[in-house]
Design a protein around this motif. Structure first.
Motif, PDB file in Angstrom:
ATOM      1  N   MET A  59     -27.312  25.239  15.177  1.00 20.15           N
ATOM      2  CA  MET A  59     -27.400  26.392  14.292  1.00 20.15           C
ATOM      3  C   MET A  59     -27.607  25.980  12.836  1.00 20.15           C
ATOM      4  O   MET A  59     -28.161  26.742  12.040  1.00 20.15           O
ATOM      5  N   GLU A  60     -27.177  24.792  12.479  1.00 19.77           N
ATOM      6  CA  GLU A  60     -27.306  24.329  11.102  1.00 19.77           C
ATOM      7  C   GLU A  60     -28.768  24.261  10.682  1.00 19.77           C
ATOM      8  O   GLU A  60     -29.101  24.455   9.510  1.00 19.77           O
ATOM      9  N   HIS A  61     -29.637  24.010  11.652  1.00 17.90           N
ATOM     10  CA  HIS A  61     -31.071  23.923  11.361  1.00 17.90           C
ATOM     11  C   HIS A  61     -31.621  25.261  10.848  1.00 17.90           C
ATOM     12  O   HIS A  61     -32.629  25.285  10.131  1.00 17.90           O
ATOM     13  N   TYR A  62     -30.952  26.369  11.218  1.00 22.18           N
ATOM     14  CA  TYR A  62     -31.444  27.708  10.866  1.00 22.18           C
ATOM     15  C   TYR A  62     -30.521  28.389   9.851  1.00 22.18           C
ATOM     16  O   TYR A  62     -30.528  29.612   9.731  1.00 22.18           O
ATOM     17  N   HIS A  63     -29.737  27.604   9.107  1.00 22.28           N
ATOM     18  CA  HIS A  63     -28.675  28.179   8.283  1.00 22.28           C
ATOM     19  C   HIS A  63     -29.175  29.229   7.298  1.00 22.28           C
ATOM     20  O   HIS A  63     -28.458  30.178   6.972  1.00 22.28           O
ATOM     21  N   SER A  64     -30.418  29.080   6.830  1.00 26.50           N
ATOM     22  CA  SER A  64     -30.926  30.041   5.846  1.00 26.50           C
ATOM     23  C   SER A  64     -31.252  31.395   6.476  1.00 26.50           C
ATOM     24  O   SER A  64     -31.517  32.368   5.753  1.00 26.50           O
ATOM     25  N   HIS A  65     -31.253  31.447   7.798  1.00 27.59           N
ATOM     26  CA  HIS A  65     -31.565  32.705   8.495  1.00 27.59           C
ATOM     27  C   HIS A  65     -30.361  33.244   9.263  1.00 27.59           C
ATOM     28  O   HIS A  65     -30.501  34.139  10.101  1.00 27.59           O
TER      29      HIS A  65
END
Length: 296
Positions: A59-65
């Protein structure tokens, strides 16, 4: 038309829908959400389960979303997610680790829920069956036990609208029965089929073709229609099946998945936003495809 085509259609739009996930702590829900994030389909608000979800390093990969809203328990998460919808801060709702009855209690709450007065809540399922030449939709496998005439009319409106959104100019809708005859004594609901057909001819559903009663084979197969010596304006090429009751819908859904290895996506229609309400037996891909269908 395939699910890949639908996902490509969404990707070309280049806009992310805002998805509120209720207690999305289970692996299948998180993986389906990851797939939707990876395709650029959604921004996500996880309501409840923050500590558990944060352990998923992917989930960290998509943190901005991704954003999080705390909740005390799954029921509190459902109430808070519905409130987010009511405030206009999400475009669709998804069930995670919570009982369906509990989530629907929040959705259907007369004071603080998300079903506008007079609307009908029903489920639509889109199916892609291997070696079958097209996708088709059916309703209802999960919500309405025995649809009234008014509920059936609402189901027709939803499937016609769904196909219009997916680019089908004139969807073909079959009103399904176990035979091709109205049977007022044993199956009184079939008497209402003529009224629905007349409504379609008057343009009350928008551009579409509706016929029935038809059994499923005659609705979906030109060969079956000809073998029985019948004619129908649907020509055995229905895009949508309006099924008699939840028993037929549920058994068709599970039969398609188990024996035909169909890919399916389901959403609830009628609420302020689409609701993704997967069952415990749904696959990760099925949940992802349901997110995509809701986003459409």
């Amino acid at each position: 038309m395939t699910f890949e085509n639908l996902i490509e259609l969404l990707a070309r739009r280049g806009t992310r829908k805002r998805l509120a996930v209720v207690n999305g702590i289970d692996e299948h829900t998180q993986r389906a959400v990851e797939m939707a994030l990876d395709e650029g389909l959604v921004d996500v608000t996880f309501v409840g389960g923050h500590d558990i979800i944060c352990r998923n390093q992917a989930m960290e990969h998509y943190h901005s979303h991704i954003s999080y809203v705390d909740a005390d328990n799954p029921d509190d998460a459902a109430r808070r997610a519905v409130e987010i919808i009511r405030q206009g801060n999400a475009d669709m709702l998804m069930k995670g680790r919570i009982n369906t009855d509990n989530l629907l209690r929040a959705v259907l709450n007369k004071e603080d829920g998300m079903l506008p007065k007079g609307n009908v809540l029903t489920q639509l399922t889109l199916a892609q069956v291997p070696d079958f030449d097209r996708m088709f939709m059916f309703t209802d496998a999960a919500v309405i036990p025995f649809p009234t005439q008014e509920q059936r009319i609402a189901q027709v409106r939803y499937v016609v609208n769904a196909w219009h959104v997916m680019g089908e100019e004139t969807p073909r809708v079959a009103l399904v029965h176990c035979s091709e005859k109205v049977d007022a004594r044993h199956f009184p609901y079939t008497e209402g089929y003529k009224d629905i057909i007349d409504m379609a001819k008057r343009g009350e559903f928008g551009k579409c073709i509706i016929d029935g009663p038809l059994d499923i084979s005659c609705a979906l197969s030109e060969k079956a229609l000809k073998t029985k010596g019948l004619s129908s304006p649907l020509e055995g090429r229905a895009d949508a099946l309006i099924l008699p009751n939840i028993e037929v819908g549920n058994m068709l859904h599970k039969t398609l998945n188990l024996f035909a290895h169909a890919r399916t996506a389901s959403v609830l229609q009628g609420a302020m936003t689409p609701v993704v309400l997967p069952s415990r037996g749904d696959t990760t891909e099925g949940k992802f495809l349901s997110i995509a269908l809701a986003a459409l």
